[in-house]
Design a protein around this motif. Structure first.
Motif, PDB file in Angstrom:
ATOM      1  N   ASP A   1       2.113   5.868   4.822  1.00 40.64           N
ATOM      2  CA  ASP A   1       1.319   5.262   3.882  1.00 40.64           C
ATOM      3  C   ASP A   1       1.073   3.773   4.454  1.00 40.64           C
ATOM      4  N   PRO A   2       0.077   3.525   4.867  1.00 38.87           N
ATOM      5  CA  PRO A   2      -0.434   1.999   5.463  1.00 38.87           C
ATOM      6  C   PRO A   2      -0.528   0.789   4.508  1.00 38.87           C
ATOM      7  N   GLY A   3      -0.249   1.247   3.178  1.00 38.08           N
ATOM      8  CA  GLY A   3      -0.637  -0.067   2.263  1.00 38.08           C
ATOM      9  C   GLY A   3       0.253  -1.026   2.313  1.00 38.08           C
ATOM     10  N   ASP A   4       1.413  -0.761   2.525  1.00 33.90           N
ATOM     11  CA  ASP A   4       2.315  -2.110   2.376  1.00 33.90           C
ATOM     12  C   ASP A   4       3.653  -1.989   3.412  1.00 33.90           C
ATOM     13  N   LEU A   5       3.208  -2.289   4.631  1.00 34.42           N
ATOM     14  CA  LEU A   5       4.128  -2.070   5.855  1.00 34.42           C
ATOM     15  C   LEU A   5       4.439  -3.718   6.190  1.00 34.42           C
ATOM     16  N   GLY A   6       5.691  -3.649   6.598  1.00 36.45           N
ATOM     17  CA  GLY A   6       5.947  -5.126   7.232  1.00 36.45           C
ATOM     18  C   GLY A   6       5.647  -4.796   8.720  1.00 36.45           C
TER      19      GLY A   6
ATOM     20  N   ARG B   1       2.702  -8.584   5.951  1.00 38.63           N
ATOM     21  CA  ARG B   1       2.791  -7.250   5.323  1.00 38.63           C
ATOM     22  C   ARG B   1       1.339  -6.726   5.215  1.00 38.63           C
ATOM     23  N   THR B   2       1.190  -5.276   5.372  1.00 39.40           N
ATOM     24  CA  THR B   2      -0.413  -5.158   5.469  1.00 39.40           C
ATOM     25  C   THR B   2      -0.967  -5.150   4.118  1.00 39.40           C
TER      26      THR B   2
ATOM     27  N   GLY C   1     -11.615  -9.105  12.524  1.00 36.29           N
ATOM     28  CA  GLY C   1     -10.999 -10.660  12.696  1.00 36.29           C
ATOM     29  C   GLY C   1     -10.921 -11.254  11.272  1.00 36.29           C
ATOM     30  N   ARG C   2     -10.029 -12.116  11.093  1.00 38.02           N
ATOM     31  CA  ARG C   2      -9.771 -12.936   9.946  1.00 38.02           C
ATOM     32  C   ARG C   2      -9.597 -12.170   8.586  1.00 38.02           C
ATOM     33  N   ASN C   3      -8.809 -10.979   8.769  1.00 36.66           N
ATOM     34  CA  ASN C   3      -8.511 -10.128   7.709  1.00 36.66           C
ATOM     35  C   ASN C   3      -7.272 -10.436   6.709  1.00 36.66           C
ATOM     36  N   TYR C   4      -6.659 -11.288   7.543  1.00 37.70           N
ATOM     37  CA  TYR C   4      -5.458 -12.032   6.439  1.00 37.70           C
ATOM     38  C   TYR C   4      -5.834 -13.405   6.188  1.00 37.70           C
TER      39      TYR C   4
END
Length: 271
Positions: free
Chosen positions: A190-195, A209-210, A78-81
């Motif tokens: 690569d999950p680092g910067d996905l929309g 974005r991730t 939870g609350r990771n953004y």
């Protein structure tokens, strides 16, 4: 590689998805299936060990897609953004907020989300889901990639009014059908910067974005496995970007993640 779990003629199997989906990620076909010229190459065995492709291929629009895995447990964050935490009047926690969604909450692409009778305010939460590929405990940061099978789309459907009035989130986030997953697991990503996008009835609700995660996937897996063993097929939900909002009976909600595809479900009245 895209690995799907599916049923056909009463049989359940895994297959490698071949071909290219339509650009939007929306593809024709019956509920729970995907078309657009995609085919499944049925695999021998399961994807949690070395496997062979059978060479037996089936058009994807001839099968019913199931949840890509049947997790023993879904561990959610939870609350990771930061913007999502702020929109609900919360601060970013000092350590990750973890909670569980039971295996009975999991449904697949095209399956209905049943609006719970005990809530008047159900929200969508589009999330990147991590699928665990091997049993692991106390995973060091540099080895996190070794325990991940791949990634899929998730919707952490939440009874927001229940979450706000109860001291823990078990009912608010664990009710039946509250964890749609799919349409398949993408293993080479690569999950680092996905929309990440969520639409309701075609209208955009969430877009993020991730790379905006407060804590990256490596830190989340380290934190979780300090306390518990993760098993093959377990799922970690990594948090949702801002823009969460209400779902109503009759709505069609779609979660699209760059490099994976689109997970679509319709909200129905719980019978």
């Amino acid at each position: 590689m895209r690995i799907a779990r599916f049923s056909i003629d009463g049989n359940v199997a895994f297959g490698v998805v071949e071909g290219t989906a339509l650009p939007s990620g929306e593809t024709p076909g019956p509920p729970g299936s995907t078309g657009g010229g995609l085919v499944l190459d049925i695999i021998k065995g399961h994807p949690f060990a070395e496997f062979e492709r059978s060479g037996q291929k089936i058009p994807l629009d001839k099968v019913r897609l199931l949840p890509p895995v049947l997790p023993n447990k879904v561990v959610a964050i939870g609350r990771n953004y930061a913007e999502h935490a702020a929109e609900l009047g919360n601060s970013v926690p000092d350590v990750p907020v973890t909670f569980f969604k039971p295996s009975t909450s999991v449904v697949g692409p095209g399956d209905p989300i049943a609006y719970p009778a005990f809530s008047d305010e159900v929200h969508h939460e589009a999330e990147l889901a991590v699928v665990i590929g091997r049993m692991c405990r106390e995973v060091p940061r540099e080895r996190v990639g070794e325990v991940i099978l791949g990634y899929t789309c998730a919707n952490d459907v939440t009874a927001r009014d229940v979450q706000q009035r109860e001291n823990q989130w078990a009912r608010a986030k664990g009710f039946d059908t509250s964890c749609p997953l799919g349409p398949w697991v993408e293993t080479e990503l690569d999950p680092g910067d996905l929309g990440i996008m969520c639409t309701v009835n075609g209208e955009q609700r969430q877009l993020g974005r991730t790379s905006d995660m407060v804590r990256p996937i490596e830190d989340l897996i380290m934190h979780i496995t300090e306390a518990m063993t993760l098993l093959p097929g377990d799922v970690v939900l990594t948090g949702t970007p801002a823009g969460v909002g209400p779902l109503n009976v009759g709505d069609e909600v779609a979660v699209t993640i760059e490099g994976i595809g689109t997970l679509t479900n319709k909200v129905i009245k719980r019978g």
